[in-house]
Design a protein around this motif. Structure first.
Motif, mmCIF file in Angstrom:
data_model
loop_
_atom_site.group_PDB
_atom_site.id
_atom_site.type_symbol
_atom_site.label_atom_id
_atom_site.label_comp_id
_atom_site.label_asym_id
_atom_site.label_seq_id
_atom_site.Cartn_x
_atom_site.Cartn_y
_atom_site.Cartn_z
ATOM 1 N N CYS A 85 0.829 -1.207 0.000
ATOM 2 C CA CYS A 85 0.000 0.000 0.000
ATOM 3 C C CYS A 85 0.864 1.259 0.000
ATOM 4 N N ASP A 86 1.962 1.215 0.746
ATOM 5 C CA ASP A 86 2.874 2.360 0.787
ATOM 6 C C ASP A 86 3.485 2.609 -0.588
ATOM 7 N N LEU A 87 3.856 1.533 -1.275
ATOM 8 C CA LEU A 87 4.410 1.659 -2.623
ATOM 9 C C LEU A 87 3.411 2.305 -3.573
ATOM 10 N N MET A 88 2.183 1.825 -3.561
ATOM 11 C CA MET A 88 1.168 2.344 -4.467
ATOM 12 C C MET A 88 0.832 3.800 -4.157
ATOM 13 N N ALA A 89 0.815 4.137 -2.865
ATOM 14 C CA ALA A 89 0.494 5.505 -2.475
ATOM 15 C C ALA A 89 1.556 6.491 -2.948
ATOM 16 N N ARG A 90 2.783 6.013 -3.110
ATOM 17 C CA ARG A 90 3.882 6.881 -3.546
ATOM 18 C C ARG A 90 3.889 7.112 -5.061
ATOM 19 N N HIS A 91 2.995 6.449 -5.771
ATOM 20 C CA HIS A 91 2.932 6.596 -7.225
ATOM 21 C C HIS A 91 1.495 6.876 -7.670
ATOM 22 N N PRO A 92 0.949 8.028 -7.276
ATOM 23 C CA PRO A 92 -0.458 8.318 -7.562
ATOM 24 C C PRO A 92 -0.773 8.471 -9.038
ATOM 25 N N THR A 93 0.237 8.758 -9.860
ATOM 26 C CA THR A 93 -0.039 8.867 -11.296
ATOM 27 C C THR A 93 -0.157 7.495 -11.946
ATOM 28 N N ILE A 94 0.342 6.459 -11.272
ATOM 29 C CA ILE A 94 0.256 5.094 -11.798
ATOM 30 C C ILE A 94 -0.918 4.348 -11.187
ATOM 31 N N TYR A 95 -1.098 4.520 -9.878
ATOM 32 C CA TYR A 95 -2.159 3.806 -9.167
ATOM 33 C C TYR A 95 -3.185 4.814 -8.679
ATOM 34 N N ASP A 96 -4.384 4.716 -9.210
ATOM 35 C CA ASP A 96 -5.452 5.664 -8.931
ATOM 36 C C ASP A 96 -5.745 5.712 -7.426
ATOM 37 N N PRO A 97 -5.588 6.874 -6.794
ATOM 38 C CA PRO A 97 -5.848 6.966 -5.347
ATOM 39 C C PRO A 97 -7.255 6.533 -4.968
ATOM 40 N N GLU A 98 -8.233 6.804 -5.841
ATOM 41 C CA GLU A 98 -9.610 6.409 -5.533
ATOM 42 C C GLU A 98 -9.736 4.893 -5.490
ATOM 43 N N SER A 99 -9.095 4.201 -6.447
ATOM 44 C CA SER A 99 -9.123 2.740 -6.433
ATOM 45 C C SER A 99 -8.327 2.195 -5.255
ATOM 46 N N LEU A 100 -7.219 2.857 -4.933
ATOM 47 C CA LEU A 100 -6.372 2.409 -3.839
ATOM 48 C C LEU A 100 -7.123 2.413 -2.522
ATOM 49 N N SER A 101 -8.022 3.367 -2.351
ATOM 50 C CA SER A 101 -8.754 3.477 -1.091
ATOM 51 C C SER A 101 -9.649 2.267 -0.831
ATOM 52 N N ARG A 102 -9.963 1.511 -1.873
ATOM 53 C CA ARG A 102 -10.774 0.299 -1.694
ATOM 54 C C ARG A 102 -9.980 -0.801 -1.006
ATOM 55 N N PHE A 103 -8.673 -0.790 -1.168
ATOM 56 C CA PHE A 103 -7.849 -1.891 -0.684
ATOM 57 C C PHE A 103 -6.927 -1.507 0.476
ATOM 58 N N CYS A 104 -6.646 -0.233 0.632
ATOM 59 C CA CYS A 104 -5.650 0.197 1.615
ATOM 60 C C CYS A 104 -6.232 1.258 2.542
ATOM 61 N N SER A 105 -5.870 1.166 3.797
ATOM 62 C CA SER A 105 -6.245 2.191 4.766
ATOM 63 C C SER A 105 -5.022 3.042 5.074
ATOM 64 N N LYS A 106 -5.238 4.157 5.714
ATOM 65 C CA LYS A 106 -4.141 5.008 6.147
ATOM 66 C C LYS A 106 -4.010 4.877 7.661
ATOM 67 N N PRO A 107 -2.952 4.218 8.134
ATOM 68 C CA PRO A 107 -2.817 3.982 9.590
ATOM 69 C C PRO A 107 -2.386 5.224 10.353
ATOM 70 N N GLU A 108 -3.116 6.310 10.162
ATOM 71 C CA GLU A 108 -2.735 7.574 10.781
ATOM 72 C C GLU A 108 -2.826 7.507 12.302
ATOM 73 N N ALA A 109 -3.860 6.823 12.818
ATOM 74 C CA ALA A 109 -4.011 6.734 14.272
ATOM 75 C C ALA A 109 -2.855 5.952 14.886
ATOM 76 N N ALA A 110 -2.423 4.880 14.197
ATOM 77 C CA ALA A 110 -1.311 4.085 14.706
ATOM 78 C C ALA A 110 0.001 4.852 14.624
#
Length: 365
Positions: A85-110
């Protein structure tokens, strides 16, 4: 300028036809291997979160009991790892952030609770497990659970949480009240990675699960304008096979409705049932006649995803010759997993029907 091997061969007047046709038989490469063979069980599953309200989790206990008797050392789940998920988030032009949100969460609280971003947390998880004691203290389990959550691996965090006595399930050692609330919520979550995999791992005293899903290679390169045509072609392909798949869906619905989850898992893991489903989905897509070959492109993405998922499974037991591996994955993946993993050296595929107590079927229910 670099030249390909083919270009060099042609310039030298070499005959390359024989090279292209030659194949090496790898099926007997491990016949005289030294050491134990790995035993890999691929369990096809329904996605429990999609089952209608009223589902009783207790009906899964007979399934978990059968899996526990297999005694896996390693359990993999159909989830993208924090690293992925970290890899995909670092390449938003390759991996659509909207699609990514279906599979990955952001562990901000942790991250807020531990002070660790995902890469740092992953490194700390590796270090902690390398020094993990035979009899960890409750404080060590709470700390590791917090590290897993910061590493975006909640299923492994729940595996630690479930091995704590109820009185020890509290904040501290990296867990704050928000993370404790999330872990308590995951205890009742119906997703199979929490309801089956984490509970099984905790029962067996395993320290973690292995997320192996991958969506880096299954995206279809179609424009927004072209997307309706692509969707129409795939839907028509599936509709063409609807009649052959309808009895399967009806049987699954019946078994789920009466709460017979062991029989459901026996049914969906039968080779004849999986063959019908594969032909009705990916086989039908391959028969799609659209000029842009949408069906073939859809299947190519599907196969790329399966190849990368299987590579992740292989990596999970790479350093554990003779491991007993359980891979829990959506049932549609099972034929690909069995086939690809079965080509690995020193690996035996375990019959899911034998583990679940099913006998071979002669006809479709």
């Amino acid at each position: 300028m670099r030249k390909t091997l083919t270009t060099v061969a042609l310039s030298l007047g070499l005959a390359i036809t024989g090279i292209a046709q030659a194949q090496v038989d790898l099926t007997t490469l491990d016949d005289r291997m030294a050491g134990p063979r790995a035993q890999v069980l691929v369990l096809g599953t329904v996605h429990l979160s999609e089952i209608p309200d009223g589902f009783d989790p207790a009906t899964l206990e007979p399934v978990i009991d059968r899996l526990a008797a297999f005694k896996p050392d390693i359990i993999t789940i159909e989830t993208i790892s924090g690293e992925g998920c970290d890899l995909m988030a670092r390449h938003p032009t390759i991996y659509d952030p909207e699609s990514l949100s279906r599979f990955c969460s952001k562990p901000e609280a942790a991250e807020a609770a531990t002070g660790l971003d995902v890469p740092s947390a992953i490194a700390e998880v590796h270090r902690t497990l390398a020094e993990w004691p035979a009899q960890p203290t409750p404080a060590q389990r709470r700390h590791l659970a917090a590290l897993f959550m910061a590493a975006d691996d909640n299923a492994s965090a729940l595996t630690q949480w479930l091995q704590l006595e109820h009185v020890e399930r509290h904040a501290g050692d990296g867990l704050d009240d928000a993370l404790v609330a999330l872990l308590d919520q995951l205890v009742t979550d119906s997703n199979e990675e929490y309801r089956i995999a984490a509970r099984l791992a905790a029962r067996l005293g395993l320290q973690r699960l292995f997320p192996i899903d991958d969506h880096t290679g299954d995206g279809i390169d179609v424009s927004d304008a072209e997307l309706p045509a692509f969707a129409k072609a795939i839907r028509q392909a599936w509709d063409s096979a609807a009649a052959q798949k309808q009895p399967l869906r009806a049987r699954e619905k019946e078994l789920t409705g009466r709460g017979d989850m062991l029989e459901l898992y026996r049914y969906i893991n039968r080779p004849d049932i999986r063959a019908i489903q594969a032909d009705g989905d990916h086989g039908a897509a391959m028969r799609d006649p659209s000029p842009r070959h949408y069906g073939q492109r859809y299947v190519a993405g599907w196969e790329t995803r399966n190849l990368r998922m299987v590579a992740n499974i292989r990596a999970a037991f790479r350093d554990h010759p003779g491991a007993r591996v359980l891979s829990i994955v959506g049932a549609s993946h099972k034929p690909w997993f069995d086939s690809l993993l079965g080509q690995m050296q020193g690996v035996d595929i375990v019959d899911a029907g034998e583990v679940l107590g099913a006998s071979p079927a002669r006809q479709i229910d």
